[in-house]
Design a protein around this motif. Structure first.
Motif, PDB file in Angstrom:
ATOM      1  N   HIS A 281      -4.142  -2.669  -3.253  1.00  8.54           N
ATOM      2  CA  HIS A 281      -5.241  -1.814  -2.789  1.00  8.54           C
ATOM      3  C   HIS A 281      -6.199  -2.595  -1.891  1.00  8.54           C
ATOM      4  O   HIS A 281      -6.720  -2.050  -0.912  1.00  8.54           O
ATOM      5  N   THR A 364      -3.173   9.810  -0.188  1.00  9.96           N
ATOM      6  CA  THR A 364      -2.936  10.131  -1.590  1.00  9.96           C
ATOM      7  C   THR A 364      -1.636  10.929  -1.714  1.00  9.96           C
ATOM      8  O   THR A 364      -1.153  11.503  -0.715  1.00  9.96           O
ATOM      9  N   ASP A 448       0.074   6.268  -1.479  1.00  8.57           N
ATOM     10  CA  ASP A 448      -0.484   5.613  -2.661  1.00  8.57           C
ATOM     11  C   ASP A 448       0.159   6.176  -3.935  1.00  8.57           C
ATOM     12  O   ASP A 448       0.495   7.357  -4.005  1.00  8.57           O
ATOM     13  N   GLU A 449       0.343   5.325  -4.911  1.00  9.20           N
ATOM     14  CA  GLU A 449       0.932   5.663  -6.209  1.00  9.20           C
ATOM     15  C   GLU A 449       2.436   5.901  -6.144  1.00  9.20           C
ATOM     16  O   GLU A 449       3.084   6.099  -7.168  1.00  9.20           O
ATOM     17  N   GLY A 453       3.303   9.198  -8.290  1.00 11.67           N
ATOM     18  CA  GLY A 453       2.243  10.119  -7.891  1.00 11.67           C
ATOM     19  C   GLY A 453       2.778  11.365  -7.213  1.00 11.67           C
ATOM     20  O   GLY A 453       2.285  12.471  -7.434  1.00 11.67           O
TER      21      GLY A 453
END
Length: 472
Positions: A281, A364, A448-449, A453
């Protein structure tokens, strides 16, 4: 009698400290020696032997430093040839350690010198066997890592079959199996997360120990599904056969704080690789332009070993304060001994000096889901093929190019395209993007993730079946 297993998560490696009546032995030590000497000093014992189960491929062992510091004898099994003095053990040979003995069982197959060590206590019982890479929990050692061998994978697998049946499976069922590796190591293909088990339970659950298995069936099963080992494996084998720079000298030379000016001078004059080992991150937000990401909080050393081809590469570190020695140590474990120092003050010092920083485009999982719903985007999945086949996004614009082979797989990608890049959890995708950016790719967006995610997004369809996608 005292036995302690020392587990190192990054390498999924287990070394062992064994002690009886003031005498100690170490089996398969890592590069740094203090974990073992500290235990011995704390317990008032003297290290008498350093036992190696084989020439390890996935890490550089600390046997030479440990022997020099303690006067211990280095013991290998039959067929081991080294550039330094060893005791070449014989099958069945016993080594006295206080009130117990360690009996060498020659168990070739993973490699030809591969040996296990059976602990025989004062009563003649055999409570533990240290199997190295011959027998894991849930698996056995892969038979394709022998360097410069005249034997084929099938030949080695045949030797391993005989070793297991004639040397290990004949031991009492209650004997505890202590292997050299666990789940996450590339030395096997189906290892359990447990780090020890009884031999009897392994006979019931380990596919390779089935009582009715023929040698031909065994050879087929252990040689099927093997992927190419990381490129650093044969290089580490070579280092383990030779005389290397001592760990203390590596640390002394590498653990140097560098000013921004010194950092830049070394980077330019030695064409040094800038390695950023902070959390991914932090790397996403800002990093030195042209640096590569290998975070300490993930599978750090194996990924460096897989992707940085030259072990002698000069390395400059951007590292969280207080973790400098950790980064140097973990690099040295896989043979990267040419760290030139670390940036004093980290990325803040770099920025305060007015130097250029870069950042990654990041989104995201929900933003990613909306993008692929509303736009015709290209998706780059850098997980392993086995992960991809197990479950992946249903989209005909998905390309699977696993991180292991990104150095060659990138040639089949289009540098002019924008790729949304994901892995399983967000760590490997950042490694991949840092490498691809240095290879001239510009339109890379990190998800991300990762897949974890993405799966939570209701409008993303996933499947365990192969879609019309590309595998690179």
């Amino acid at each position: 009698m005292y036995v302690e297993q020392l587990f190192t998560g990054c390498l999924a490696e287990m070394a062992y400290y064994i002690e009886s009546n003031g005498e100690a032995a170490i089996i398969d030590p890592l590069r740094e020696t203090t974990p073992y000497t500290d235990i011995a000093n704390r317990r008032g014992a003297k290290i008498k032997y350093v036992f190696l189960t084989h020439f390890h491929a996935d890490f550089v062992s600390g046997h030479l430093d440990l022997a020099k510091q303690t006067g211990a004898t280095i013991v290998f099994g039959p067929n081991a040839t080294t550039e330094f003095e060893i005791h070449s053990g014989k099958d069945g040979e016993e080594f006295q350690l206080g009130d117990i003995k360690l009996r060498l069982l020659h168990t070739p197959g993973h490699t030809m010198e591969s040996s296990s060590y059976l602990l025989v206590d004062a009563a003649g019982e055999t409570p533990y066997v240290f199997t190295g890479d011959a027998l894991f929990i849930g698996d056995v050692g892969r038979p394709d890592l022998a360097v410069k061998s005249d034997l084929t994978e099938a030949d080695l697998a045949g030797h391993l079959f005989d070793s297991l049946r004639n040397k290990l499976m004949v031991l009492p069922d209650e004997t505890i199996v202590y292997p050299a590796h666990g789940a996450g190591s590339a030395c096997g293909k189906n290892m359990s997360k447990e780090t020890y088990d009884t031999l009897g339970h392994q006979k019931e659950t380990n596919y390779a120990l089935r009582a009715n298995m023929t040698k031909e069936e065994f050879i087929k099963e252990v040689t099927t599904g093997l992927v190419a080992p990381p490129q650093y494996f044969p290089k580490n084998v070579g280092m383990n056969k030779g005389v290397n720079k001592s760990y203390d000298n590596i640390l002394k030379d590498a653990n140097r704080p560098l000013t921004v000016a010194e950092f830049k001078q070394i980077r330019e004059s030695e064409n040094a690789l800038v390695m950023d080992v902070r959390h991914h991150h932090n790397f996403i937000k800002e990093h030195i332009k042209g640096s590569l990401f290998f975070g300490l909080d993930g599978g750090f050393a194996p990924w460096v070993g897989t992707l940085i081809e030259d072990l002698n590469t000069p390395i400059l570190l951007v590292v969280p304060e207080g973790r400098e020695e950790e980064a140097i140590t973990r690099l040295s474990r896989v043979g990267y001994d040419n760290v030139k120092g670390f940036l004093n003050g980290g990325i803040k010092a770099w920025e305060q000096a007015g130097e250029e920083v870069d950042a990654l485009m990041n989104m995201t999982p929900q933003e990613f889901a909306e993008s692929i719903t509303n736009h015709n985007v290209d998706i780059l999945d850098v997980r392993k093929e086995s992960e991809f086949y197990s479950e992946h996004i249903v989209n005909d614009k998905v390309v699977n190019s696993c991180l292991d082979r990104i150095m060659t797989g990138y040639k089949n990608l289009d540098k002019d395209k924008e790729y949304y890049v994901h892995c399983a959890g967000g760590y490997r995708s950042v490694i991949a993007i840092s490498i691809l950016k240095n290879l001239g790719f510009k339109g890379l967006v990190n998800v991300d993730e990762g897949f974890a995610g993405i799966k939570k997004c209701e409008n993303i369809q996933t499947s365990a079946y192969v879609c019309p996608t590309t595998m690179l």
